[in-house]
Design a protein around this motif. Sequence first.
Motif, PDB file in Angstrom:
ATOM      1  N   GLY A 241       0.804  -1.334   0.049  1.00  0.00           N
ATOM      2  CA  GLY A 241       0.015  -0.115   0.190  1.00  0.00           C
ATOM      3  C   GLY A 241       0.757   1.319   0.128  1.00  0.00           C
ATOM      4  O   GLY A 241       2.310   1.270  -0.059  1.00  0.00           O
TER       5      GLY A 241
ATOM      6  N   ASN B 291       7.022  -0.014  -2.143  1.00  0.00           N
ATOM      7  CA  ASN B 291       8.037  -0.982  -2.553  1.00  0.00           C
ATOM      8  C   ASN B 291       8.295  -1.218  -3.916  1.00  0.00           C
ATOM      9  O   ASN B 291       9.204  -1.627  -4.397  1.00  0.00           O
ATOM     10  CB  ASN B 291       7.266  -2.723  -2.157  1.00  0.00           C
TER      11      ASN B 291
ATOM     12  N   ASN C  47      -4.557  -4.971   0.181  1.00  0.00           N
ATOM     13  CA  ASN C  47      -3.195  -4.511   0.714  1.00  0.00           C
ATOM     14  C   ASN C  47      -2.619  -6.010   0.864  1.00  0.00           C
ATOM     15  O   ASN C  47      -3.224  -7.053   1.530  1.00  0.00           O
ATOM     16  CB  ASN C  47      -2.991  -3.946   2.029  1.00  0.00           C
ATOM     17  N   ASP C  48      -1.507  -6.014   0.363  1.00  0.00           N
ATOM     18  CA  ASP C  48      -0.546  -7.609   0.630  1.00  0.00           C
ATOM     19  C   ASP C  48      -0.591  -8.021   2.014  1.00  0.00           C
ATOM     20  O   ASP C  48      -0.917  -9.316   2.150  1.00  0.00           O
ATOM     21  CB  ASP C  48       0.725  -7.474  -0.132  1.00  0.00           C
TER      22      ASP C  48
ATOM     23  N   GLU D 228      -1.251  -0.556   8.877  1.00  0.00           N
ATOM     24  CA  GLU D 228       0.086  -0.109   8.274  1.00  0.00           C
ATOM     25  C   GLU D 228       1.206  -0.087   9.625  1.00  0.00           C
ATOM     26  O   GLU D 228       1.619   0.912   9.765  1.00  0.00           O
ATOM     27  CB  GLU D 228      -0.044   1.346   7.536  1.00  0.00           C
TER      28      GLU D 228
ATOM     29  N   HIS E 257       4.712   1.378   9.811  1.00  0.00           N
ATOM     30  CA  HIS E 257       4.746   2.796   9.840  1.00  0.00           C
ATOM     31  C   HIS E 257       4.411   3.231  11.163  1.00  0.00           C
ATOM     32  O   HIS E 257       3.844   4.439  11.374  1.00  0.00           O
ATOM     33  CB  HIS E 257       4.216   3.414   8.701  1.00  0.00           C
TER      34      HIS E 257
ATOM     35  N   ARG F 270      10.573   6.013   3.896  1.00  0.00           N
ATOM     36  CA  ARG F 270      10.098   6.515   2.528  1.00  0.00           C
ATOM     37  C   ARG F 270       8.804   6.869   2.301  1.00  0.00           C
ATOM     38  O   ARG F 270       8.306   7.462   1.564  1.00  0.00           O
ATOM     39  CB  ARG F 270      10.500   5.529   1.659  1.00  0.00           C
TER      40      ARG F 270
ATOM     41  N   GLU G 271       9.743   0.242   9.952  1.00  0.00           N
ATOM     42  CA  GLU G 271      10.263  -0.400   8.737  1.00  0.00           C
ATOM     43  C   GLU G 271      11.769   0.262   8.487  1.00  0.00           C
ATOM     44  O   GLU G 271      12.350  -0.382   7.949  1.00  0.00           O
ATOM     45  CB  GLU G 271       8.905   0.165   7.503  1.00  0.00           C
TER      46      GLU G 271
HETATM   47  C1  BGC Z   1       3.704  -0.966   2.972  1.00  0.00           C
HETATM   48  C2  BGC Z   1       2.546  -2.016   3.275  1.00  0.00           C
HETATM   49  C3  BGC Z   1       3.036  -3.398   2.829  1.00  0.00           C
HETATM   50  C4  BGC Z   1       4.363  -3.575   3.450  1.00  0.00           C
HETATM   51  C5  BGC Z   1       4.699  -4.953   2.790  1.00  0.00           C
HETATM   52  C6  BGC Z   1       4.997  -1.374   3.261  1.00  0.00           C
HETATM   53  O1  BGC Z   1       6.045  -0.510   2.951  1.00  0.00           O
HETATM   54  O2  BGC Z   1       3.481   0.340   3.438  1.00  0.00           O
HETATM   55  O3  BGC Z   1       1.566  -1.568   2.606  1.00  0.00           O
HETATM   56  O4  BGC Z   1       2.113  -4.058   3.415  1.00  0.00           O
HETATM   57  O5  BGC Z   1       5.333  -2.580   2.814  1.00  0.00           O
HETATM   58  O6  BGC Z   1       5.008  -5.077   1.474  1.00  0.00           O
END
Ligand code: BGC
Length: 310
Positions: free
Chosen positions: A83, A97, A122-123, A172, A175, A186, A194
């Motif tokens: 996302g 990503n 969202n994954d 999320e 974050h 980022r 992250e």
């Molecule tokens: C994104 C997420 C995502 C994750 C894993 C993060 O940087 O904000 O939406 O689920 O990466 O791909």
Amino acid sequence: VTPDNPPVAAPDAFLGLDIGGTKLAAGIARADGKVLAEARAPSRALEGPDSMIRRLVALGRDAVWDARLGTTDIAAIGIGCGGPLDPERGVVLDALNNPGWVDVPIVAMVEEALGRPTFLENDANAGALAEHRYGAGRGVDDMVYLTISTGIGAGVISGGRLLHGANGNAGELGHVSVDHRGRRCRCGGIGCLEAYASGTNIAERAGMPSAEDVVAAVRRGERHATAVWSETVELLGAAIASIVNAFNPRRVVLGGGVTRAGDVLFEPVRRIALQRAMPQLAAVVDILPAALGERTGILGAVAVAVDRRA
Ligand code: BGC
């Protein structure tokens, strides 16, 4: 209905497509999670959406073919992608990503190519659905799935239901800030989990090509790698304690490439998270590895297709 005109079985084959930071995956599975075919290919960071979606669609066709089906046999298609995104309109807003993925109408593109109803999620939310339904979260109504990979993402299941939030971007948790004056992320935030503990950032902080190299160096007892790793597991433990306090889950499931580190990750992260969470909440939570491995992505996308088609 006569013997010459038997009832047609409702189609029970779903196509799941997963766009990761380092790979694309496609899989065919039934609603019960039985995988009939799967295919993978590397994703290239700077490839851009048009080319990558073309390859993803081709991978999807390969999987359909391998399952000995035609696209018309597919009940619905699910897509998991990083996302932020707009799951209602089927648009990737700004995948962190995948640089350059801004306002990509991926659902319309895939529907046009494959001609079947398609849904975007969202994954990590999709991964949470998969682990909840088919994996390490089975039988549990309150769980959080955290994926620690190229990025860090999460999905929250509360009372048996996935938390969506006001515009479909809840969870999320990569974050959440673990240092209000820390590293720039980022996403535009400061000190995000992250920015320290994703595979990419672990490698960067240790000055090594990949998080796997860092783990190998930790196992060899190298000083700098060990210091970076200790800080990483401490941050992860602290963040998971906050997650436990926020959602009171019965289970926290950890997946994604970095968790292949195994005990050097799980042992300290569990200890630190359980020490720091409020005792009454720590008392009811287990912190477990994801059970579906490489299949979390495709099964998550399949779970999305199963739910949203209904
Ligand atoms: C994104 C997420 C995502 C994750 C894993 C993060 O940087 O904000 O939406 O689920 O990466 O791909």
